[in-house]
Design a protein around this motif. Structure first.
Motif, mmCIF file in Angstrom:
data_model
loop_
_atom_site.group_PDB
_atom_site.id
_atom_site.type_symbol
_atom_site.label_atom_id
_atom_site.label_comp_id
_atom_site.label_asym_id
_atom_site.label_seq_id
_atom_site.Cartn_x
_atom_site.Cartn_y
_atom_site.Cartn_z
ATOM 1 N N ASP A 1 0.853 -1.184 0.000
ATOM 2 C CA ASP A 1 0.000 0.000 0.000
ATOM 3 C C ASP A 1 0.894 1.241 0.000
ATOM 4 O O ASP A 1 2.112 1.155 0.228
ATOM 5 C CB ASP A 1 -0.888 0.005 1.250
ATOM 6 C CG ASP A 1 -2.147 0.849 1.068
ATOM 7 O OD1 ASP A 1 -2.228 1.586 0.065
ATOM 8 O OD2 ASP A 1 -3.044 0.763 1.923
ATOM 9 N N GLU B 1 -5.887 2.152 9.846
ATOM 10 C CA GLU B 1 -6.862 1.650 8.865
ATOM 11 C C GLU B 1 -6.153 0.886 7.743
ATOM 12 O O GLU B 1 -6.585 -0.201 7.338
ATOM 13 C CB GLU B 1 -7.641 2.837 8.276
ATOM 14 C CG GLU B 1 -8.671 2.436 7.236
ATOM 15 C CD GLU B 1 -9.273 3.658 6.542
ATOM 16 O OE1 GLU B 1 -9.843 3.471 5.444
ATOM 17 O OE2 GLU B 1 -9.163 4.788 7.075
ATOM 18 N N ARG B 2 -5.033 1.438 7.248
ATOM 19 C CA ARG B 2 -4.297 0.791 6.152
ATOM 20 C C ARG B 2 -3.642 -0.504 6.621
ATOM 21 O O ARG B 2 -3.614 -1.504 5.907
ATOM 22 C CB ARG B 2 -3.244 1.751 5.606
ATOM 23 C CG ARG B 2 -3.805 2.993 4.979
ATOM 24 C CD ARG B 2 -4.690 2.664 3.763
ATOM 25 N NE ARG B 2 -5.169 3.868 3.130
ATOM 26 C CZ ARG B 2 -4.474 4.576 2.230
ATOM 27 N NH1 ARG B 2 -3.270 4.167 1.860
ATOM 28 N NH2 ARG B 2 -4.976 5.664 1.717
ATOM 29 N N LYS C 1 -6.302 -3.175 7.017
ATOM 30 C CA LYS C 1 -6.752 -3.627 5.703
ATOM 31 C C LYS C 1 -5.738 -4.629 5.117
ATOM 32 O O LYS C 1 -6.115 -5.667 4.553
ATOM 33 C CB LYS C 1 -6.886 -2.414 4.769
ATOM 34 C CG LYS C 1 -7.408 -2.747 3.392
ATOM 35 C CD LYS C 1 -7.498 -1.453 2.564
ATOM 36 C CE LYS C 1 -7.883 -1.762 1.116
ATOM 37 N NZ LYS C 1 -7.885 -0.546 0.279
ATOM 38 N N ALA C 2 -4.446 -4.325 5.285
ATOM 39 C CA ALA C 2 -3.397 -5.223 4.782
ATOM 40 C C ALA C 2 -3.366 -6.535 5.562
ATOM 41 O O ALA C 2 -3.145 -7.612 4.995
ATOM 42 C CB ALA C 2 -2.039 -4.528 4.868
ATOM 43 N N GLU D 1 -5.954 -7.939 7.029
ATOM 44 C CA GLU D 1 -7.134 -8.710 6.618
ATOM 45 C C GLU D 1 -6.843 -9.494 5.336
ATOM 46 O O GLU D 1 -7.176 -10.680 5.217
ATOM 47 C CB GLU D 1 -8.314 -7.765 6.389
ATOM 48 C CG GLU D 1 -9.603 -8.494 6.020
ATOM 49 C CD GLU D 1 -10.742 -7.526 5.758
ATOM 50 O OE1 GLU D 1 -11.817 -7.992 5.352
ATOM 51 O OE2 GLU D 1 -10.561 -6.299 5.926
ATOM 52 N N LYS D 2 -6.192 -8.836 4.393
ATOM 53 C CA LYS D 2 -5.850 -9.525 3.143
ATOM 54 C C LYS D 2 -4.802 -10.598 3.389
ATOM 55 O O LYS D 2 -4.852 -11.688 2.807
ATOM 56 C CB LYS D 2 -5.349 -8.513 2.104
ATOM 57 C CG LYS D 2 -5.139 -9.131 0.731
ATOM 58 C CD LYS D 2 -4.867 -8.075 -0.320
ATOM 59 C CE LYS D 2 -4.744 -8.712 -1.701
ATOM 60 N NZ LYS D 2 -4.515 -7.719 -2.771
ATOM 61 N N ARG E 1 -14.215 -11.648 -2.174
ATOM 62 C CA ARG E 1 -13.766 -10.284 -2.475
ATOM 63 C C ARG E 1 -12.349 -10.273 -3.073
ATOM 64 O O ARG E 1 -11.955 -9.315 -3.733
ATOM 65 C CB ARG E 1 -13.809 -9.417 -1.210
ATOM 66 C CG ARG E 1 -12.695 -9.694 -0.208
ATOM 67 C CD ARG E 1 -12.696 -8.710 0.934
ATOM 68 N NE ARG E 1 -13.828 -8.916 1.819
ATOM 69 C CZ ARG E 1 -14.053 -8.215 2.913
ATOM 70 N NH1 ARG E 1 -13.234 -7.226 3.236
ATOM 71 N NH2 ARG E 1 -15.083 -8.476 3.682
ATOM 72 N N TYR E 2 -11.598 -11.358 -2.818
ATOM 73 C CA TYR E 2 -10.240 -11.454 -3.357
ATOM 74 C C TYR E 2 -10.149 -12.466 -4.503
ATOM 75 O O TYR E 2 -9.079 -12.991 -4.804
ATOM 76 C CB TYR E 2 -9.257 -11.873 -2.258
ATOM 77 C CG TYR E 2 -9.203 -10.921 -1.081
ATOM 78 C CD1 TYR E 2 -8.994 -9.551 -1.270
ATOM 79 C CD2 TYR E 2 -9.371 -11.388 0.224
ATOM 80 C CE1 TYR E 2 -8.959 -8.677 -0.190
ATOM 81 C CE2 TYR E 2 -9.326 -10.527 1.309
ATOM 82 C CZ TYR E 2 -9.125 -9.177 1.099
ATOM 83 O OH TYR E 2 -9.078 -8.317 2.164
#
Length: 544
Positions: free
Chosen positions: A108, A121-122, A125-126, A128-129, A161-162
């Motif tokens: 990111d 937040e970033r 998000k990373a 989670e992936k 979603r991925y």
């Protein structure tokens, strides 16, 4: 807030005040295990020594490498696990420049200024992936490619979603296996679902693997026409031209790519090498000066960059500057395994141009230094052999050329090696050496097979593994060594050391000749043996 107390972070930032500010933000996110680095060099050494969950890196690192060049080293040399999150921090005014050239993209980007909440937040998000892909990462790092493909299929169902990301991974895994047709189908499917450029690029790669260069070239030209900043497409277009024997066209493509993205050292290096081969000495000199300057701050600098610069300068007739480059090599490349050979070859070039009597001694030193497995490029070995022939050192030239021939991956390279002797009016000797090298390989394989038939499986493996060490770039030799390791396991039972050796040899063979039809059978036998002896793959599943 999620518990990030066990999260390990590396903060790469040259400005002390900004380091404190970012450190405090990480603390506010719940991350307390934080280490600092203020240069790319320190960061690279730290990353090699320890495993981090997160790398937060400033793009502008001041003197030396920038953040993107550091990321290039990290990814190319596999310094971090696949699960490591790499976030690049950059000012908004530099964002377009960074992203346009970022073919090796971080997880990111964070545009300055930002708050601790934005950072959290970033990061979340990373994470989670990463959870979705952790099992695939783990299997890939264990070399369990089939299992990783199966995990991707499972991931497509569990994490819709991925979906596209999992399909991309799956296609790349088929490429690793050399199964280009399966990869081609997936890339085509992805492109039809969502017209993304990387799917089109992946399709071109699979066509390249199948030797369908014209089709690959058509797709790649379309990609760079549609997006003149798609750096991976430029690289593959140049590679396609080179494979088709179109060196001037490959050079033109790389020239354009470098004008768009002037900082990628590996692309600059390739442009310089092709410029030397096509006789464009002016470009070779300019480019290798940049490579030497940029790579100076890398933990992975290569003495061959200095050698190639010396070659360009000598061909230009600038012997004084060439001597200066050699002195710089002696000063800054101490302790690197290629340095002795590169220094001696460079000195021999200068002495040949100036008529210095020390030429003969330097050639002898270069041949001696290149006897070891130091990773000297084939191009510079061919150049050394040519210099030996020009100075009546036929035996030394034959020794160097035999090494090239033992490692020749295809007939094209064998022809180039023979051509060194043909250009000296001794083509008959080149052909004799080619026959001898091929006979050596055949006899070695036959002896290994004989030992195996006699039940001496370890003896067969020792013989073939030794041959693979001497000819690490010869796919036939490496493949036979992998097979010898597998036969040893099959007949004598599982041995962890031999199992790892087999895995390493299979990976090396796949890198050298991924489309060889024997690769599928060899991988299949390895998988069967693991199942037979109950060797389980550790799958890193996480809670959803």
């Amino acid at each position: 807030m999620s518990d990030l107390s066990d999260f390990r972070a590396l903060l790469i930032e040259p400005n002390p005040g900004m380091r404190v500010s970012l450190h405090n933000m990480l603390n506010l996110c719940g991350i307390s295990k934080i280490e600092h680095a203020h240069t790319a060099g320190i960061a690279a050494r730290t990353i090699q020594a320890k495993v981090f969950d997160l790398v937060l890196c400033e793009y502008d690192l001041g003197v030396g490498q920038d953040g993107q060049q550091l990321l290039e080293d990290v990814r190319h040399h596999k310094l971090t696990p696949l699960s490591t999150i790499f976030i690049m921090v950059t000012a908004e005014r530099g964002y377009a420049k960074v992203v346009s050239a970022a073919e090796l993209a971080p997880s990111d980007y964070l545009l300055k200024p930002f708050t601790a909440d934005t950072l959290l937040e970033r990061v979340m998000k990373a994470i989670e992936k990463r959870k979705a892909f952790i099992e695939v990462y783990s299997l890939m790092e264990q070399g369990a490619i089939r299992e990783a493909i199966a995990a991707c299929v499972e991931g497509e169902n569990n994490y819709p979603r991925y979906l596209i990301d999992f399909m991309r991974f799956r296609a790349e895994l088929y490429v690793i296996l050399g199964e280009a047709e399966e990869a081609e189908q997936l890339y085509t499917q992805v492109f039809e679902m969502r017209a993304v450029a990387w799917a089109k690029l992946g399709l071109a790669k699979t066509l390249f693997m199948q030797g369908r260069f014209d089709e690959a070239e058509g797709i790649l030209k379309t990609l760079v026409d549609e997006n003149d900043k798609y750096m991976d497409a430029y690289d593959w277009l140049a590679k396609t031209h080179e494979a088709a024997g179109q060196l001037p066209e490959a050079k033109d493509v790389l020239d354009t790519a470098v004008s768009v993205s002037p900082h990628a050292v590996r692309r600059l290096r390739r442009l310089g090498e092709i410029s030397l081969r096509t006789g464009d000495i002016e470009t070779a000199e300019t480019v290798f000066k940049k490579v030497v300057s940029k790579a100076k701050f890398s933990e992975f600098r290569d003495p061959e960059d200095h050698l190639n610069l010396v070659s360009a300068l000598v061909k230009k007739g600038d012997h004084d500057q060439a001597k200066s480059v050699i002195r710089d090599m002696e000063k800054n490349m101490v302790g690197l395994k290629k340095t002795a050979a590169c220094r001696a070859i460079s000195a021999a070039m200068v002495h040949a141009g100036t008529g210095d009597a020390r030429l003969s001694d330097e050639l002898d030193a270069a041949v001696l230094a290149s006897r070891e497995d130091i990773g000297l490029s084939t191009e510079n070995k061919l150049g050394l052999a040519k210099s030996c022939l020009e100075n009546d050192k036929e035996e030394a030239a034959s020794e160097v050329i035999m090494d090239v021939m033992r490692n020749a991956g295809d007939q094209k390279m064998m022809s180039r090696a023979i051509g060194v002797f043909e250009s000296a009016g001794k083509g008959h000797l080149g052909k004799e050496l080619a026959q001898r090298s091929q006979k050596e390989v055949m006899e070695l394989v036959a002896l290994g097979v004989q030992k195996a038939k006699q039940g001496d499986f370890r003896g067969s493996l020792d013989l073939m593994a030794s041959a693979a060490q001497k000819s690490p770039d010869n796919p036939q030799v490496v493949m036979n060594a992998a097979l010898a390791a597998l036969k040893c396991l099959e007949n004598l039972g599982w041995d962890n050391k031999i199992g790892e050796q087999a895995k390493s040899l299979i990976a090396a063979a796949a890198r050298l000749d991924p489309m060889n039809p024997r690769m599928k059978a060899i991988r299949g036998l390895y998988d069967e043996l693991q199942k037979k002896y109950g060797i389980t793959i550790v799958q890193n599943k996480t809670k959803k």
